[in-house]
Write an enzyme that holds these catalytic residues in place. Structure first.
Site, PDB file in Angstrom:
ATOM      1  N   ARG A 120     -29.155 -37.383 -20.344  1.00 16.21           N
ATOM      2  CA  ARG A 120     -28.501 -36.905 -21.567  1.00 16.21           C
ATOM      3  C   ARG A 120     -27.082 -36.449 -21.238  1.00 16.21           C
ATOM      4  O   ARG A 120     -26.733 -36.200 -20.079  1.00 16.21           O
ATOM      5  CB  ARG A 120     -29.282 -35.750 -22.180  1.00 16.21           C
ATOM      6  CG  ARG A 120     -29.059 -34.426 -21.491  1.00 16.21           C
ATOM      7  CD  ARG A 120     -29.823 -33.299 -22.138  1.00 16.21           C
ATOM      8  NE  ARG A 120     -29.405 -32.011 -21.582  1.00 16.21           N
ATOM      9  CZ  ARG A 120     -30.108 -30.914 -21.645  1.00 16.21           C
ATOM     10  NH1 ARG A 120     -31.310 -30.917 -22.235  1.00 16.21           N
ATOM     11  NH2 ARG A 120     -29.646 -29.783 -21.147  1.00 16.21           N
TER      12      ARG A 120
ATOM     13  N   HIS B 215      -9.296 -32.623 -32.811  1.00 19.13           N
ATOM     14  CA  HIS B 215     -10.074 -31.421 -32.490  1.00 19.13           C
ATOM     15  C   HIS B 215     -11.048 -31.672 -31.341  1.00 19.13           C
ATOM     16  O   HIS B 215     -12.217 -31.304 -31.403  1.00 19.13           O
ATOM     17  CB  HIS B 215     -10.813 -30.923 -33.731  1.00 19.13           C
ATOM     18  CG  HIS B 215      -9.915 -30.626 -34.883  1.00 19.13           C
ATOM     19  ND1 HIS B 215      -8.765 -29.873 -34.756  1.00 19.13           N
ATOM     20  CD2 HIS B 215      -9.978 -30.987 -36.180  1.00 19.13           C
ATOM     21  CE1 HIS B 215      -8.165 -29.793 -35.941  1.00 19.13           C
ATOM     22  NE2 HIS B 215      -8.869 -30.461 -36.808  1.00 19.13           N
TER      23      HIS B 215
ATOM     24  N   LYS C 257       0.836  -1.206   0.000  1.00 23.13           N
ATOM     25  CA  LYS C 257       0.000   0.000   0.000  1.00 23.13           C
ATOM     26  C   LYS C 257       0.870   1.255   0.000  1.00 23.13           C
ATOM     27  O   LYS C 257       0.551   2.252  -0.651  1.00 23.13           O
ATOM     28  CB  LYS C 257      -0.915  -0.009   1.229  1.00 23.13           C
ATOM     29  CG  LYS C 257      -1.787   1.239   1.340  1.00 23.13           C
ATOM     30  CD  LYS C 257      -2.767   1.143   2.491  1.00 23.13           C
ATOM     31  CE  LYS C 257      -3.631   2.418   2.572  1.00 23.13           C
ATOM     32  NZ  LYS C 257      -4.679   2.318   3.602  1.00 23.13           N
TER      33      LYS C 257
ATOM     34  N   ASP D  17     -36.658 -39.827 -38.364  1.00 25.17           N
ATOM     35  CA  ASP D  17     -35.673 -39.896 -39.443  1.00 25.17           C
ATOM     36  C   ASP D  17     -34.377 -40.569 -39.012  1.00 25.17           C
ATOM     37  O   ASP D  17     -33.725 -41.265 -39.796  1.00 25.17           O
ATOM     38  CB  ASP D  17     -35.389 -38.512 -40.027  1.00 25.17           C
ATOM     39  CG  ASP D  17     -35.017 -37.466 -38.966  1.00 25.17           C
ATOM     40  OD1 ASP D  17     -34.893 -37.827 -37.787  1.00 25.17           O
ATOM     41  OD2 ASP D  17     -34.855 -36.290 -39.349  1.00 25.17           O
TER      42      ASP D  17
END
Length: 510
Positions: free
Chosen positions: A506, A274, A134, A464
């Site tokens: 998940r 990566h 200080k 799909d």
């Protein structure tokens, strides 16, 4: 001129103190530092001689006194301050050389008790160096022995220390005390089992090394490590060969290690490109596991990262040397394997003991203006696996489903992993659409996907993905479930004789 010296790290202190004495500086010291200096014929004034008060409470109280802090904090260009010093018979202190009790070293020891750790929390030291910092315009403060030479050179050349040098030393103090207090806080929280996600967050890391650059050559970068007793992480690795690790090497290798730790107890090799797995194989030996990891994607492994949870032998090393690999990490290497591997100049070879040990901690992610904090994703499955189709998976399919689930957990979202015989056949990472991730994986895997299983990091919102999986030859699927259209996917699986398992959990990875 007067200097106060009280250090736990004694390196360089004798030479420093002797030179100060030769320059006519009076030395004040305490405890073990004072004894060391006196034993080496360096004249020392004891703290009690300055304060007029004995050290007490087993040395806990010795420097916390106006005779010390008045001498440090008095502003030399403030007449009122200097008059008060004269009135109180306090002399200025111009140099403070103090480093703190070894708290980090103490808590890093095996079996250290809370009481021992607490005794190594410094009180007087931080108070003195903060006071000196200080008042940096008037006081040179040293917390690191490497700075002794800087101060001595300045004193020899100029008779004083430049204010810009004292400013830099003061800045170092506040960085040091912030680090010190953060270590104490983190340790005490850990001991008490306290929640880390408090109203404020203070963390501390120590630099391992500067890096040549970041993700790109125009970005500056450095590698820092956590303070603590964690093992089995990249900061603990010993580099045996090759150039220093780059920013991208470290990031990708960390991703490889995260994936490898899923396969505890089974000889496994993970190849990463990566930060995404491009080859994973589990087998009865590391050699066979490497062959599986390579054959799963012999193109992407080129220039990638390879990590193994068992020793690399000569046979495996010879196979690895047929490729260009950026980084190889294993818990050990045979002498013959190292002789083979080090023939290549550029491969970075790292030895990491405890490579399978789970990391226990938190994940930090910097965002603009803030930080995200979360628990590590250390759980693999929900409470119960649930087969939701008419056909149950076979024993072999279930083993491959769990294998694929471990891989997709460590694949960037949206992620799809396809596996067969404990070998990653194709990976589809990082797509904005789940069907695109699957389509990319199918293009990669081709005919080898016949009889494979599929893992998806999150649920199928549309039919799909089941359609595409069936056409590719997939026989079983593992996914979290939880879509409002789950029943459509289940019915389609039943139609094609595909077994489907819900995990109830998940694994997004962004």
């Amino acid at each position: 001129m007067r200097a106060l010296i009280s250090v736990s790290d004694k390196s360089g202190v004798l030479e420093f103190a002797k030179t100060l004495e030769d320059l006519g500086v009076e030395i004040i010291s305490t405890g073990g530092t004072a004894r060391l200096l006196e034993e080496n014929k360096i004249k020392v004034t004891g703290i009690s001689d300055v304060t007029g008060f004995p050290e007490c409470l087993d040395g806990r109280v010795k420097t916390l006194h106006p005779g010390i802090h008045g001498g440090i904090l008095a502003m030399r260009d403030n007449p009122a301050h200097m008059e008060k010093l004269q009135e109180l018979n306090i002399q200025p202190i111009d140099i403070v050389a103090v480093n703190l009790y070894p708290f980090k070293e103490t808590i890093s020891k095996e079996g250290v008790s809370l009481e021992e750790a607490v005794e190594n929390i410094d009180i007087g030291g931080p108070t003195m160096i903060r006071a000196a910092a200080k008042n940096y315009k008037d006081v040179a403060v040293i917390t690191d022995p490497v700075d002794y030479k800087t101060v001595i050179d300045q004193l020899k050349d100029k008779g004083s220390v430049d204010v810009d040098v004292k400013y830099d030393l003061a800045l170092k103090v506040f960085q040091h005390t912030a680090n010190y207090d953060a270590m104490i806080s983190a340790y005490l929280k850990e001991q008490a089992g306290k929640e880390t996600m408090d109203e404020t967050l203070t963390v501390t890391f120590e630099k391992v090394q500067d890096l040549r650059y970041g993700e790109n050559p125009h970005q500056k970068a450095a590698f820092y490590k956590e303070v603590g007793k964690q093992s089995g992480t990249l900061v603990d690795a010993v580099q045996l060969h090759g150039k220093e690790l780059s920013y991208n090497n470290i990031n990708d290798t960390n991703g490889a290690l995260e994936a490898l730790k899923e396969f505890y107890g089974t000889p496994t090799v993970v190849a990463v490109k990566h930060a995404n797995p491009c080859g994973v194989g589990s087998a009865d030996s590391i050699y066979e596991a490497f062959i599986k990891a390579y054959e799963g994607d012999p193109v992407s492994i080129f220039g990638g990262i390879v990590v193994a949870n068992g020793e690399i032998d000569k046979k495996t090393a010879e196979k690895i040397n047929e490729l260009f690999i950026e980084v190889l990490v294993a818990p050990s290497y045979s002498e013959e394997a190292l002789e083979v591997l080090t023939r290549k100049k550029n491969i970075r070879i790292l030895k990491l003991e405890g490579i399978e040990k789970r990391y226990q901690g938190y994940e930090l992610k910097k965002v603009m203006g803030g930080i995200l904090l979360q628990d590590t994703d250390s759980v693999l499955l929900g409470e119960d696996l649930k087969v939701v189709t008419k056909r149950q998976p076979t024993k072999e399919e279930m083993e491959d489903l769990i294998f694929a689930w471990k891989v997709v957990k460590n694949t960037k979202s949206n992620g799809i992993s396809l596996a067969k015989d404990k070998m990653l056949i194709a990976n589809g990472p990082g797509q904005v659409s789940r069907i695109w991730a699957l389509q990319n994986a199918i293009r990669q895997g081709g005919e080898s996907l016949i009889g494979s299983v599929l893992a998806s990091d999150a649920f199928f919102p549309f039919e799909d993905s089941v359609e595409a999986a069936n056409k590719a030859g997939v026989t079983a699927i593992i996914q979290p479930g939880g879509s409002i259209r789950d029943e459509d996917s289940i019915k389609l699986c039943d139609k094609y004789g595909i077994a489907m398992v819900f995990t109830g959990m998940r694994h997004f990875k962004h």
